[in-house]
Design an enzyme around this catalytic site. Structure first.
Site, PDB file in Angstrom:
ATOM      1  CE  LYS A   7     -28.965  29.076 -23.669  1.00 45.61           C
ATOM      2  NZ  LYS A   7     -29.666  30.089 -24.424  1.00 45.61           N
ATOM      3  CD  GLU A  50     -31.972  29.552  -6.571  1.00 37.57           C
ATOM      4  OE1 GLU A  50     -33.212  29.493  -6.459  1.00 37.57           O
ATOM      5  OE2 GLU A  50     -31.184  29.223  -5.659  1.00 37.57           O
ATOM      6  CB  CYS A  63     -38.518  33.020 -10.203  1.00 32.73           C
ATOM      7  SG  CYS A  63     -37.315  34.192  -9.589  1.00 32.73           S
ATOM      8  CD  GLU A  69     -42.694  29.003 -12.482  1.00 34.46           C
ATOM      9  OE1 GLU A  69     -42.154  28.258 -13.311  1.00 34.46           O
ATOM     10  OE2 GLU A  69     -42.065  29.818 -11.783  1.00 34.46           O
TER      11      GLU A  69
HETATM   12  P1  NAP Z   1     -35.985  27.935 -19.504  1.00 37.35           P
HETATM   13  O1  NAP Z   1     -36.797  27.650 -20.691  1.00 37.35           O
HETATM   14  O2  NAP Z   1     -35.646  26.827 -18.586  1.00 37.35           O
HETATM   15  O3  NAP Z   1     -34.648  28.604 -20.060  1.00 37.35           O
HETATM   16  C1  NAP Z   1     -33.626  29.068 -19.200  1.00 37.35           C
HETATM   17  C2  NAP Z   1     -32.308  29.050 -19.958  1.00 37.35           C
HETATM   18  O4  NAP Z   1     -31.920  27.693 -20.197  1.00 37.35           O
HETATM   19  C3  NAP Z   1     -32.390  29.718 -21.334  1.00 37.35           C
HETATM   20  O5  NAP Z   1     -31.157  30.371 -21.583  1.00 37.35           O
HETATM   21  C4  NAP Z   1     -32.589  28.528 -22.249  1.00 37.35           C
HETATM   22  O6  NAP Z   1     -32.181  28.761 -23.580  1.00 37.35           O
HETATM   23  C5  NAP Z   1     -31.689  27.500 -21.586  1.00 37.35           C
HETATM   24  N1  NAP Z   1     -31.985  26.113 -21.918  1.00 37.35           N
HETATM   25  C6  NAP Z   1     -33.139  25.582 -22.401  1.00 37.35           C
HETATM   26  N2  NAP Z   1     -32.994  24.255 -22.578  1.00 37.35           N
HETATM   27  C7  NAP Z   1     -31.730  23.933 -22.206  1.00 37.35           C
HETATM   28  C8  NAP Z   1     -30.995  22.717 -22.148  1.00 37.35           C
HETATM   29  N3  NAP Z   1     -31.525  21.563 -22.505  1.00 37.35           N
HETATM   30  N4  NAP Z   1     -29.721  22.754 -21.688  1.00 37.35           N
HETATM   31  C9  NAP Z   1     -29.153  23.913 -21.296  1.00 37.35           C
HETATM   32  N5  NAP Z   1     -29.814  25.100 -21.336  1.00 37.35           N
HETATM   33  C10 NAP Z   1     -31.080  25.113 -21.769  1.00 37.35           C
HETATM   34  O7  NAP Z   1     -36.634  29.086 -18.613  1.00 37.35           O
HETATM   35  P2  NAP Z   1     -37.204  30.492 -19.106  1.00 37.35           P
HETATM   36  O8  NAP Z   1     -38.499  30.261 -19.796  1.00 37.35           O
HETATM   37  O9  NAP Z   1     -36.140  31.263 -19.805  1.00 37.35           O
HETATM   38  O10 NAP Z   1     -37.456  31.235 -17.728  1.00 37.35           O
HETATM   39  C11 NAP Z   1     -38.620  31.078 -16.969  1.00 37.35           C
HETATM   40  C12 NAP Z   1     -38.397  30.125 -15.812  1.00 37.35           C
HETATM   41  O11 NAP Z   1     -37.280  30.579 -15.048  1.00 37.35           O
HETATM   42  C13 NAP Z   1     -39.545  30.055 -14.836  1.00 37.35           C
HETATM   43  O12 NAP Z   1     -39.756  28.724 -14.449  1.00 37.35           O
HETATM   44  C14 NAP Z   1     -39.043  30.864 -13.645  1.00 37.35           C
HETATM   45  O13 NAP Z   1     -39.626  30.527 -12.418  1.00 37.35           O
HETATM   46  C15 NAP Z   1     -37.604  30.560 -13.669  1.00 37.35           C
HETATM   47  N6  NAP Z   1     -36.843  31.580 -12.962  1.00 37.35           N
HETATM   48  C16 NAP Z   1     -36.307  31.262 -11.748  1.00 37.35           C
HETATM   49  C17 NAP Z   1     -35.598  32.201 -11.033  1.00 37.35           C
HETATM   50  C18 NAP Z   1     -34.999  31.859  -9.709  1.00 37.35           C
HETATM   51  O14 NAP Z   1     -34.071  32.535  -9.317  1.00 37.35           O
HETATM   52  N7  NAP Z   1     -35.485  30.848  -9.008  1.00 37.35           N
HETATM   53  C19 NAP Z   1     -35.417  33.480 -11.561  1.00 37.35           C
HETATM   54  C20 NAP Z   1     -35.990  33.778 -12.793  1.00 37.35           C
HETATM   55  C21 NAP Z   1     -36.683  32.811 -13.486  1.00 37.35           C
HETATM   56  P3  NAP Z   1     -33.173  29.382 -24.704  1.00 37.35           P
HETATM   57  O15 NAP Z   1     -34.320  30.000 -23.998  1.00 37.35           O
HETATM   58  O16 NAP Z   1     -32.298  30.367 -25.385  1.00 37.35           O
HETATM   59  O17 NAP Z   1     -33.565  28.255 -25.592  1.00 37.35           O
END
Ligand code: NAP
Ligand code: MG
Length: 489
Positions: free
Chosen positions: A181, A256, A290, A391
């Protein structure tokens, strides 16, 4: 830029080797964050029934894929690497258009995905176990590694090709069947990657893609009883929820998540190096990495020269259309992220910090239709304030003053996250002492906290990670079980 007369293309899910419309009959828009009039594509707004079809297809395809020799699986990844490399320019343009990072950064990311596919393509020939001498005569003991079954991969929008690739490639070469996904804010680069893997010869059902929101696709995927493991990259809150659901049925979960990464600048640092490191790590990719530096922890005495030079450099950054090669900083991914960054400026001011550069929203001329702001620098940030702890995920840097090296290390570790950390110093003893004491999964010395290579482990500690490592030689551990064999002869 947009050609309003051309209707956007509709893209489909990839299930059981076929491109299919969702059973919901609905689609959602993928918007260009630099110009919101530009609809990059329409994607399937899928639901639990599409997820179930994908998981069932993966389950059916798994045994044959798992029994294919690993080097043969690797060969498919090597072929995909070559196809992707041939499409570098168009894939980078698509990435830049849907995500908003600069074209240079986008090329770098696509190139990294090529290298990851090559690395794990080769890993097919290296998926080895161990032989261990038995204490009994004529007993041969060894271990082999075997795939888990159906694995779910859930990716964020900020690296829409590198992160999906670094999850898919080790999952596939290890012999798992995948349901993937992508993030709804940048799903198309991910979809094109799946097309390339199809073209490279991934058998029907082994790799499935379902687009749609976290709630309608992510939730049923994580909860599906046939999913043996979930690899997730994204925010802290969503990750914790996934861990809880996985724990219920003992599914393996890799997380992550967020960071609040420090760069320590000691008074003995080469100031040009320090300014380069912090400027890059705090602001490039619009602060949406991140591993971005959001706290510069600067030793007393160095604060003024460091801030002066940093502001002078930040003032010159060219902010605008990320697909123009001269642009250095693109937009935020969406209005919500832009508003979060602007809100933290106000929070910082209320907490007593001083805005010394930037922070204003840009909405005139070339910036009129995108989510642009000027990168912000705040001094006098206190470690335990909200700005010092949360963050933000935008181009907002807080400067925290440290009394000395020891104080700086304490401040750097004074957060619940532990993804990446950097120190700028010319003192080798302090550098090595910090490597030891840093509470982070990755430590950089005289390098930006962001900007990692493709063939060495990646991941965090503390609240940033579940501890499983991605990339490099450790990545296949998550996607395999170890089986121990005893043979009497
Ligand atoms: P996010 O809102 O948590 O979304 C990540 C993924 O999870 C998206 O595909 C999202 O779908 C999906 N998702 C949302 N709610 C879910 C649920 N209840 N169950 C299963 N999947 C669900 O994060 P983001 O805004 O895309 O990314 C930013 C965050 O990622 C920041 O906190 C950043 O630090 C972190 N990040 C971490 C790393 C690392 O390696 N540590 C790398 C990059 C980013 P939809 O968005 O399609 O709704
Ligand atoms: Mg988009």
């Amino acid at each position: 830029m947009p050609t309003a007369t051309v209707a956007p293309t509709t893209y489909l899910n990839f299930i059981d080797g076929e491109w299919r419309a969702s059973r919901t009959g609905r689609t959602f828009e993928n918007i260009n964050p630099a110009d919101t009039r530009d609809v990059v594509g329409l994607l399937q707004d899928s639901d639990a029934s599409d997820v179930d079809a994908a998981v069932q297809a993966a389950q059916k395809a798994f045994p044959a894929w798992a029994s294919m020799p690993a080097p043969a699986r690797g060969k498919i990844l090597l072929k995909a690497a070559a196809i992707l490399e041939g499409r570098l320019a168009d894939m980078a343009d698509l990435l830049s258009r849907e995500e908003g990072k600069t074209i240079g950064e986008a090329k770098g990311e696509v190139n990294r995905a090529v290298r990851i596919l090559e690395y794990f393509g080769g890993e097919g020939a290296r998926l080895s176990g161990q032989t261990i001498p038995s204490e009994r005569p004529r007993v041969f003991m060894y271990t082999i590694r075997q795939p888990l079954g159906v694995v779910a991969l859930i990716a964020p929008w900020n690296f829409p090709i590198a992160i999906p690739t670094w999850k898919m490639a080790p999952a596939l070469v290890s012999g798992n069947a995948v349901v993937f996904k992508p993030a709804s804010q940048a799903p198309l680069t991910s979809l094109e990657l799946v097309k390339i893997l199809e073209q490279a010869g991934i058998p029907k059902g082994v790799l499935n893609l379902v687009t749609g929101s976290g709630s309608s696709v992510g939730t049923p995927l994580v909860a599906h009883p046939l999913v043996r493991a979930i690899s997730f990259t994204g925010s802290d809150g969503v990750g914790r929820g996934i861990a809880a659901v996985g724990a219920e049925r003992l599914a393996r979960v890799q997380l992550e998540m967020g960071g609040k990464n420090p760069t320590i600048v000691l008074a003995d640092a080469d100031m040009d190096v320090a300014v380069d490191c912090v400027l890059n790590a705090a602001f490039f990719s619009t602060g949406q990495r991140c591993t971005a530096t959001s706290r510069a922890i600067v030793e007393k005495g160095a604060v003024q020269p460091f801030v002066e030079r940093l502001v002078a450099r930040a003032e010159k950054l060219k902010i605008g259309d990320p697909r123009d090669p001269s642009t250095e900083l693109g937009p935020a991914i969406d209005e919500k992220q832009l508003k979060t960054t602007l809100r933290y400026l106000d929070i910082g001011k209320q907490e007593g910090a001083t805005l010394v550069h930037g922070g204003e929203r840009l909405s005139e001329g070339a910036h009129a239709n995108g989510w642009f702001s000027r990168p912000a620098i705040m001094t006098g940030v206190s470690s335990q304030s909200k700005l010092g702890q949360d963050e933000v995920f935008g181009p907002l840097l807080g400067i925290i003053e440290a009394k000395d090296f020891n104080d700086a290390v304490g401040l750097a570790n004074d957060v619940r996250f532990g993804l990446s950390a950097s120190i700028c110093t010319t003192n080798v003893s302090r550098a090595l002492e910090y490597v030891e004491r840093a509470e982070a999964g990755m430590v950089m010395v005289n390098l930006p906290s962001a900007g990692v290579e493709y063939h060495i482990p990646f991941g965090g500690i503390k609240d940033s990670s579940s501890g499983w490592r991605e990339q490099g030689p450790l990545a296949t551990q998550f996607f395999t079980d170890s089986k121990t064999v005893y043979i009497k002869y």
